[in-house]
Design a protein around this motif. Structure first.
Motif, short mmCIF file in Angstrom:
data_model
loop_
_atom_site.label_atom_id
_atom_site.label_comp_id
_atom_site.label_asym_id
_atom_site.label_seq_id
_atom_site.Cartn_x
_atom_site.Cartn_y
_atom_site.Cartn_z
N ILE A 198 21.83 -37.26 -40.46
CA ILE A 198 22.34 -38.60 -40.13
C ILE A 198 23.83 -38.48 -39.80
N HIS A 207 23.98 -42.22 -35.06
CA HIS A 207 22.88 -43.09 -35.49
C HIS A 207 23.30 -44.54 -35.72
N LYS A 259 18.47 -47.10 -34.11
CA LYS A 259 17.01 -47.16 -34.07
C LYS A 259 16.49 -47.08 -35.49
N ALA A 260 15.64 -48.02 -35.83
CA ALA A 260 15.02 -47.94 -37.16
C ALA A 260 13.97 -46.85 -37.13
N GLU A 261 13.63 -46.36 -38.33
CA GLU A 261 12.62 -45.30 -38.41
C GLU A 261 11.31 -45.80 -37.80
N GLY A 262 10.76 -45.00 -36.96
CA GLY A 262 9.47 -45.36 -36.36
C GLY A 262 9.55 -46.51 -35.37
#
Ligand code: PPS
Length: 411
Positions: free
Chosen positions: A290, A294, A308-311
């Motif tokens: 990270i 990010h 961007k959020a995870e997934g």
């Protein structure tokens, strides 16, 4: 930690629950009544958790959301079984909420007295425990329940693969007197992360959170003082009490070495999230993945957000309960609180070896001299710190710090 309005938003441990099983024995008159054996043969055996003196008439109640009590239901149910019994979706299907369940339970086990004596001495010496006023005379059954609960909790925690780390976040652990002993009983190797911020801002944030739920509470100013005329601060008010970080840390240091505790700055999480998370990744022995790239700073929100959020390909910002507008507080009261916390902050800084004054974005008071000795920084303020001698800040990190010589304000 939780429900404390922001002392520490993250308080995680490298949770060994799913990797290591404890050896817990309940002994009465030299006879082992119950044992939950460490299933990891390479680990040294843990000491018995409690010595028995008498069996209680009934076990302590378990909160509704916790695993069912064996005596009430004839057997322990795993969370999955419990969900199935209720006709709910299976634990697997619940995904994230399964975690919350586990955390809630773990929190109640660790925080709800009494599960286990609060110190090693007390663990091994029930008489001392009584003398010290441990509220629960029935250590035996409690220990039995504790060991079974720990086993059950292991089932609630997500399974980890080799190399994965399980985190658990419960802000209120940091200020719960019994938590360090209990967590160290589960695993002495647990790593602890504590997010701290300027305790005055923390107290106001805490108050703001309560106010949002109970709009009728008295003003911050009136809750702050026991006696406003004399300026006596009400240290029993949790919003104030929680910010006395040095006191809480002292309790943790009885069970965990400083090298297992990482302090993260709440202020820097906003001003330099990647920097703070870099420290976290290093502390956990993780590759620095990270980074700055990010995050972006969302001006409207006043917080950094994830690009961007995870997934997901969409940005993710903190929820609407973060960044509530704080009420305006009488500047005199704020100043009084700053004066109150200063010596505690200094002590905290001494204990951790961190320049929290800078972390808290505090400026030295007029007439203060900023000292840099042995890699540590400190303020010599005329008003508060005159009793702090230079030798007190020469020690590197924790080593050699004379605790008694550090300011010890009365609480
Ligand atoms: N990631 C991150 N970075 C910086 N600051 C953060 C973060 N998460 C929470 N916060 C701030 O912490 C305050 C309390 O937040 P919470 O309500 O989530 O805390 S708690 O879990 O109830 O203790 C609250 O402070 P205020 O908004 O100043 O009141 C939150 O905004």
């Amino acid at each position: 930690m939780s429900g404390v309005g922001g002392t520490s938003r993250i308080n995680g441990e490298e949770n060994a629950l799913s990797k290591r099983l404890l050896s817990l024995e309940v002994v009465k008159d030299g006879e082992v009544l119950h044992s939950a054996v460490d299933k990891h043969p390479s680990l040294p055996p843990s000491p018995p958790i409690c010595l028995l003196s008498a069996l209680p008439p009934s076990p302590p109640p378990c909160p509704d959301h916790c695993p069912a009590h064996p005596s009430a239901h004839g057997q322990w149910l795993t969370f999955k079984e419990k969900q199935e019994k209720r006709g709910a979706r299976t634990a697997e299907a619940l995904g994230r909420s399964r975690l919350s369940f586990g955390f809630d339970c773990l929190r109640s086990i660790i925080q709800t007295p009494p599960i286990c004596p609060a110190s090693t001495r007390n663990t091994l010496d029930p008489t001392a425990q009584r003398e010290k006023g441990d509220p629960h005379p029935n250590v035996s059954q409690t220990a039995l329940i504790a060991s079974t609960i720990i086993e059950t909790l292991r089932e609630l925690m997500p399974k980890t693969l080799e190399g994965q780390i399980t985190m658990e976040k419960t802000p209120s652990y940091f200020v719960t007197r019994e938590a360090p002993a209990r967590i160290s009983t589960m695993s002495r190797d647990t790593k602890l992360i504590v997010v701290v911020r300027d305790p005055v801002t923390r107290a106001i944030s805490d108050y703001t959170q309560t106010l949002s739920k109970k709009p009728d509470i008295p003003s911050f100013e009136s809750l702050t003082f026991k006696n406003r005329t004399t300026g006596l601060i009400d240290t029993s008010w949790s919003a104030i009490q929680i910010g006395i970080y040095a006191k809480h840390l002292d309790n943790w240091l009885q069970y965990f070495p400083m090298k297992q505790i990482l302090f993260v700055s709440g202020e820097r999480l906003i001003s330099d999230p990647a920097g703070e998370l870099g420290r976290v990744q290093d502390f956990l022995g993780l590759k620095r993945i990270i980074t700055d790239k990010h995050f972006y700073f969302n001006q409207t929100k006043g917080f950094p957000c994830l690009k961007k959020a995870e997934g997901s390909s969409k940005p993710h910002c903190l929820g609407k309960t973060k960044g509530r507008t704080h009420p305006n507080i009488d500047p005199e009261v704020v100043q009084r609180l700053r004066d109150f916390y200063r010596p505690f902050n200094m002590k905290f800084y001494q204990m951790t070896g961190h320049n929290f004054a800078a972390w808290f974005n505090l400026k030295p008071m007029p007439g203060s001299v900023v000292m840099e000795v042995g890699g540590l920084y400190g303020f010599r303020c005329q008003t508060c710190c005159d009793r702090l001698s230079p030798k007190d800040v020469t020690a590197k990190g924790n080593a050699g710090i004379k605790r008694e010589s550090i300011l010890s304000p009365q609480v």
